[in-house]
Design a protein around this motif. Structure first.
Motif, short mmCIF file in Angstrom:
data_model
loop_
_atom_site.label_atom_id
_atom_site.label_comp_id
_atom_site.label_asym_id
_atom_site.label_seq_id
_atom_site.Cartn_x
_atom_site.Cartn_y
_atom_site.Cartn_z
N LYS A 146 0.82 -1.22 0.00
CA LYS A 146 0.00 0.00 0.00
C LYS A 146 0.86 1.27 0.00
CE LYS A 146 -4.12 -2.14 2.02
NZ LYS A 146 -5.06 -1.78 0.94
N VAL A 159 -6.37 2.71 3.61
CA VAL A 159 -5.90 2.86 2.22
C VAL A 159 -6.52 1.73 1.40
CG1 VAL A 159 -3.89 3.06 0.71
CG2 VAL A 159 -3.73 3.84 3.08
N GLU A 163 -6.56 -1.80 5.28
CA GLU A 163 -7.43 -1.74 4.10
C GLU A 163 -8.41 -0.58 4.20
OE1 GLU A 163 -9.18 -3.50 0.43
OE2 GLU A 163 -7.21 -3.45 1.40
#
Length: 311
Positions: free
Chosen positions: A25, A77, A74
């Motif tokens: 990420k 981002v 999650e």
């Protein structure tokens, strides 16, 4: 300092799972190193008792267990996702298997004598004995899988992973998902920490190629801070409000009750506090510590037990 603080140590397999997701990420994060074994006074000042690695801190919110940490990252981002909509359920199921059955077999295999010699190269015998005693305590007297049984099981699991990778780069397609990160970390320990035993991977070249792809993801942008700085940050922050529906009652225990939460099968150290939320997927406790101040400690429902605290 990044808002994301990961309490971990470099050789922790479960921490490697989270470090790679942070890399996937492309997140900046702050690293606090914790001891491999108990006591962990700086960590437990934040968690209230939970001692497993890693723990994610965001201000005065403390997130325990990598399954929950994955969900938190999650939410923060969403892109790139680790829960592709088409395979979300299956990916979670494979991740749970990897964190349990695969991890257990792999680590029993890794900690046969040749592996122990590499993990503890240069360490005094007392350090090895302390580690063995600590992990035995985490199993609460349960037997560890014999290395010969573990080898056969591990080989079988590696063949299953290879089957999933046939014709595609990752377990569920062209992009990595939560199942990849969960399946990778026990194998990472074999390859990186016990290379004398890594020949077990040679029979599944698809797995080794996939592991190289996973390793290339990297760890994002880590910085460092001290445990005391992390505690000071918790003291100066206010826990975030719990979002959405805060109460789904499965136990007949009201919000505001003093409760105890503990893992259900490994590392059973309890955390006690005031139950401020019991959502569909997680529990949240409010607790106050003289070093950490008032914090919210979060646990997933799956894998943890909730009980009313003794009067």
């Amino acid at each position: 300092m990044s808002d994301l603080i990961l309490h971990h140590y470099p050789t922790s397999p479960f921490a490697e799972k989270v470090r790679l997701i942070l890399g996937h990420k492309q997140l900046a994060w702050t690293s606090v190193f914790i001891p491999m074994i108990m006591p962990k006074p700086d960590l437990t000042a934040l968690t209230g008792g939970y001692r497993k690695t890693p723990v994610l801190q965001i201000g005065a919110d403390i997130y325990c267990d990598t399954a929950l940490i994955c969900d938190v990252l999650e939410h923060l981002v969403p892109t790139p996702t680790i829960y592709p909509e088409a395979v979300k359920g299956a990916a979670r199921i494979v991740a749970q298997w990897a964190d349990g059955a695969l991890f257990t077999a792999a680590m029993a295999y890794n900690f046969q004598p040749a592996g122990v010699a590499q993990v503890f190269a240069g360490a005094p015998e007392s350090a090895v004995k302390a580690f063995v005693a600590d992990r035995a305590a985490m199993r609460s007297g349960g037997a560890r899988m014999a290395s010969a049984d573990a080898a056969a099981t591990y080989k079988s699991y590696l063949r299953r992973i290879a089957s999933m990778l046939h014709g595609q780069d990752f377990l569920f397609g062209a992009q990595p998902c939560v199942a990849d990160f969960a399946a990778y970390h026990p194998l990472w320990f074999t390859q990186e920490r016990t290379p004398a035993l890594a020949g077990i991977l040679d029979a599944t070249p698809e797995v080794k190629t996939w592991m190289a792809r996973m390793k290339a993801i990297g760890h994002g942008t880590p910085g460092k801070c001290s445990a005391e700085e992390a505690l000071q940050l918790a003291r100066s922050a206010t826990p975030a409000p719990v979002q959405g529906e805060v109460f789904q009652d499965e136990h007949g225990i009201a919000l505001g009750s003093q409760v105890v939460i503990a893992a259900d099968n490994f590392g059973l150290e309890p955390t006690e506090g005031e139950l401020v939320a019991a959502t569909r997927t997680r529990y949240t406790l409010r607790r106050t510590d003289e070093r950490a101040g008032t914090v919210h400690v979060h646990f997933p429902r799956v894998g943890f037990t909730l009980k009313k605290a003794s009067a």
